[in-house]
Design an enzyme around this catalytic site. Structure first.
Site, mmCIF file in Angstrom:
data_model
loop_
_atom_site.group_PDB
_atom_site.id
_atom_site.type_symbol
_atom_site.label_atom_id
_atom_site.label_comp_id
_atom_site.label_asym_id
_atom_site.label_seq_id
_atom_site.Cartn_x
_atom_site.Cartn_y
_atom_site.Cartn_z
ATOM 1 N N THR A 90 0.980 1.637 -1.316
ATOM 2 C CA THR A 90 1.555 2.735 -0.542
ATOM 3 C C THR A 90 2.976 3.017 -1.033
ATOM 4 O O THR A 90 3.632 2.154 -1.602
ATOM 5 C CB THR A 90 1.588 2.416 0.965
ATOM 6 N N GLY A 91 3.428 4.250 -0.819
ATOM 7 C CA GLY A 91 4.732 4.642 -1.338
ATOM 8 C C GLY A 91 4.756 4.618 -2.846
ATOM 9 O O GLY A 91 5.785 4.341 -3.471
ATOM 10 N N TYR B 13 16.311 0.062 10.878
ATOM 11 C CA TYR B 13 15.755 -0.427 9.623
ATOM 12 C C TYR B 13 15.635 -1.950 9.653
ATOM 13 O O TYR B 13 14.598 -2.514 9.283
ATOM 14 C CB TYR B 13 16.632 0.021 8.452
#
Length: 255
Positions: A10-11, A164
């Protein structure tokens, strides 16, 4: 080592994710790159038969992830591993708006959960005989390897980016729990915790972060995405066959 194997990343169209895709392709693996972006950068050395790009996929959507996996399995019935690399960071603020917190958690934690559990469910459905190991017996080896991309923010706080840090702490928690839940099913689960890395994601860090960070790294530089990718490739391989439930910092010695 990776020849003939298939992985999901992913990404995969930028930053660390793209570096992982390139690394695995260079090792003769088949790679399914998932990304919210609509286009994949050209990889000159890539065999077009081994790179499959799945564009415009928001990993925070469980429905989209499920549909994408169904498509991937039709192309590659055997998936040997998953790399959860998709993630975001928003501009720093010591009192982040609720919508920022929710968005970061939805992508970084929700996305890791959505893709990770979809892959793990696929493993259990494809290898139902592994369930017998709850009652003892030998543990199957090498069915799959799952690598979550955390951060040094998985290990301690950093000013201005509470959402984050919280999300990356959660990714580490998922890693350690899944490692215990699925190790006896033949799936190893580990976390790579990069330090500051030269990727587009750095645009979202607090002003002065890079200079301050580099001063506290003995190697006096940021990591290159390729260095993260090499660690990921190792954890996906049988060379790491007894590594499970671990967080591997790749931070140049930053502490």
């Amino acid at each position: 080592m990776h020849t003939g194997r298939a992985y999901v990343v992913t990404g995969g169209s930028s930053g660390m994710g793209l570096a992982v895709v390139k690394k695995l392709l260079g090792l003769s693996a088949t790679v399914h790159a998932i990304d919210k972006a609509s286009e994949m950068p050209t990889i000159s050395s890539a065999n077009p038969d081994r790179l499959h790009f799945h564009p415009s996929i928001d990993v925070s959507s469980h429905e989209k992830v499920t549909q994408t996996f169904e498509s991937i399995i039709k192309q590659s019935p055997v998936i040997n591993g998953l790399v959860n690399c998709a993630g975001i960071i928003l501009p720093p603020n010591i009192l982040e708006p609720a919508e920022n917190f929710n968005k970061v958690m939805a992508v970084n934690v929700g996305g890791t959960w959505n893709v990770g559990t979809t892959y793990l469910r696929y493993v259990l459905e494809r290898h139902p005989d592994t369930m017998r190991n709850r009652k003892g017996g030998s543990v199957p080896e090498g069915i799959g390897s799952l690598v979550n991309i955390g951060s040094t923010a998985s290990l301690f706080g950093s000013p201005g980016i509470a959402s984050y840090c919280a999300s990356k702490h959660a990714v580490l928690g998922l890693t350690r729990t899944w490692a215990k839940d699925f190790g006896d099913k033949g799936v190893r689960v580990n976390c790579v915790a990069p330090g500051g890395t030269d990727t587009p994601l750095l645009k979202g860090v607090p002003p002065g972060f890079v200079d301050s960070y580099v001063k506290n790294v003995p190697l006096r530089r940021l990591a290159r995405p390729e260095e993260i990718a090499s660690t990921v490739a190792f954890l996906l391989s049988e060379d790491s066959s007894y590594i499970n439930g671990q967080v591997i910092p790749v931070d140049g010695g930053f502490r």
